[in-house]
Design an enzyme around this catalytic site. Structure first.
Site, PDB file in Angstrom:
ATOM      1  CG  MET A  11     -56.499   0.673  74.069  1.00 31.63           C
ATOM      2  SD  MET A  11     -58.042   0.049  74.354  1.00 31.63           S
ATOM      3  CE  MET A  11     -57.649  -1.190  75.372  1.00 31.63           C
ATOM      4  CG  ASP A  35     -43.229 -12.246  64.062  1.00 31.67           C
ATOM      5  OD1 ASP A  35     -43.624 -12.531  65.124  1.00 31.67           O
ATOM      6  OD2 ASP A  35     -43.318 -12.939  63.386  1.00 31.67           O
ATOM      7  CB  ALA A  59     -50.530  -9.418  74.949  1.00 31.41           C
ATOM      8  CB  THR A  61     -55.481  -8.964  74.142  1.00 30.02           C
ATOM      9  OG1 THR A  61     -55.837  -8.305  72.742  1.00 30.02           O
ATOM     10  CG2 THR A  61     -54.208  -8.595  74.577  1.00 30.02           C
ATOM     11  CE1 TYR A 124     -54.523 -12.331  77.400  1.00 34.42           C
ATOM     12  CE2 TYR A 124     -56.019 -12.251  79.183  1.00 34.42           C
ATOM     13  CZ  TYR A 124     -55.255 -11.589  78.494  1.00 34.42           C
ATOM     14  OH  TYR A 124     -54.722 -10.350  78.910  1.00 34.42           O
TER      15      TYR A 124
END
Length: 285
Positions: A11, A35, A59, A61, A124
Site C-alpha cells: 500500500m 526475498d 513489513a 503488518t 507486532y
C-alpha cells in the site's frame, strides 16, 4: 539519485514508487523478485543497482495474526530488516526504515516524541522495535547513515485499510460498532511518501515521526469517513476495546509529535481530515 524500495507492491510502497519514479531511477523490491529473508539473494539484487538510498517499507503488518505467528512477524520485521540494513551498509546507501506508533504502549496520554522510550504491547510492536534496534546495531559506527520514520493508522488507495473496510461494511449493515477508546492520527500513504521525499532531500537521520496532524478515535474516524463519502442512514456505535476483544493489545493513545519533521524539512504535515478529503478525491484515479 538511485533509490531501492522494499515492499514496492504494498500500500505504501506503490505510492513511493509512483512518487520517486518521477525524478529518480528506482528499483522496486517485493516477493516477485527478492526475498529479504534471503540475505544472499538480497545482496545479489541490490549490489548491481548500487542505490544511494534504500527505503525499507516491506513489513509483516497483520497486528492480530502476529500474536499467534510471532516467528513470521519477527523474521520479517527484525531479521529481514537486519538483512536490508547490512545490504545498505555494503553499498553505502542511506537506509530509510518505516516503523510504527505501536512501539509505544499508549499510556503517556500526550503525543509521543522521538525521544520517548518505546515499550511495545504486542508482538507486532515488539518486532518493529527490534527492527529499529537491528538498524542501530548495523550502523553503530555511523548514526547519520539511517533514518527511522514512524507512521501510524495508515490508509491508501492500493491496499486493505480501515477506510475501505468502513465503506464496505456500510453497504452491508445499517449499524457499525467501532472502538472509541483508542486515539491516533489517521495517515494517508501519499502524505507519508511526500514526507519521506522531503526528509531524504534534507539528509535527515535518526528517528522522525511523520503522520498526518490532529487526532481522533477510530469511532470519530469512521463517522468522518461516512460523512465524506456522503453515506447516510448508517449509525456508528461507540464501543470499548474490551468489547471488541481483538487478539492483540493496542496502545490507547499513540499520537505522535511532528516537531522534528518540521525542524528538518521546514514543512508541516496536513491535518488528517484534509488527508482523508484528498483520499476521496483521488481514490478512483
Amino acid at each position: 539519485m538511485k533509490i531501492a524500495i522494499t515492499g514496492s507492491r504494498g500500500m505504501l510502497g506503490t505510492d513511493l514508487m509512483r512518487l520517486f519514479e518521477r525524478e529518480h531511477e528506482v528499483l522496486g523490491l517485493d516477493l516477485h523478485n527478492c526475498d529479504i529473508l534471503d540475505a544472499a539473494q538480497l545482496q545479489s539484487v541490490i549490489a548491481p543497482f548500487a542505490p544511494n538510498v534504500i527505503i525499507h517499507a516491506a513489513a509483516y503488518t497483520n497486528v492480530d495474526k502476529a500474536e499467534s505467528d510471532r516467528d513470521s512477524a519477527f523474521a520479517l520485521n527484525e531479521t529481514g530488516t537486519k538483512h536490508v540494513a547490512e545490504a545498505a551498509k555494503v553499498c553505502q546507501a542511506k537506509l530509510v526504515y518505516i516503523s510504527t506508533d505501536y512501539v509505544f504502549d499508549g499510556t503517556k496520554g500526550t503525543p509521543y516524541s522521538e525521544d520517548d522510550a518505546p515499550s511495545p504491547l504486542g508482538a507486532y510492536g515488539w518486532s518493529k522495535w527490534r527492527g529499529e534496534e537491528q538498524i542501530r546495531t548495523v550502523f553503530a559506527d555511523d548514526p547519520t547513515a539511517f533514518l527511522i520514520v514512524r507512521i501510524a493508522w495508515l490508509y491508501g488507495k492500493r491496499g486493505k485499510n480501515f477506510v475501505e473496510t468502513i465503506l464496505n461494511l456500510a453497504q452491508q449493515q445499517d449499524t457499525l460498532r467501532v472502538v472509541n477508546d483508542q486515539f491516533g492520527s489517521p495517515t494517508y500513504t501519499q502524505d507519508v511518501a511526500r514526507a519521506l521525499q522531503a526528509l531524504i532531500q534534507c539528509h535527515g537521520s535518526g528517528v522522525v515521526h511523520a503522520t498526518n496532524s490532529g487526532q481522533c478515535t477510530w469511532h470519530e474516524f469512521a463517522e468522518t469517513i461516512l460523512q465524506f463519502a456522503g453515506i447516510t442512514g448508517v449509525t456508528v456505535l461507540p464501543i470499548s476495546s474490551a468489547e471488541l476483544n481483538r487478539p492483540a493489545p493496542r496502545p490507547a493513545f499513540s499520537v505522535l509529535q511532528h516537531e522534528r519533521f518540521t525542524q528538518l524539512t521546514g514543512q508541516q504535515l496536513r491535518h488528517w481530515k484534509d488527508g482523508l478529503r484528498a483520499y476521496f478525491e483521488e481514490r478512483s484515479v
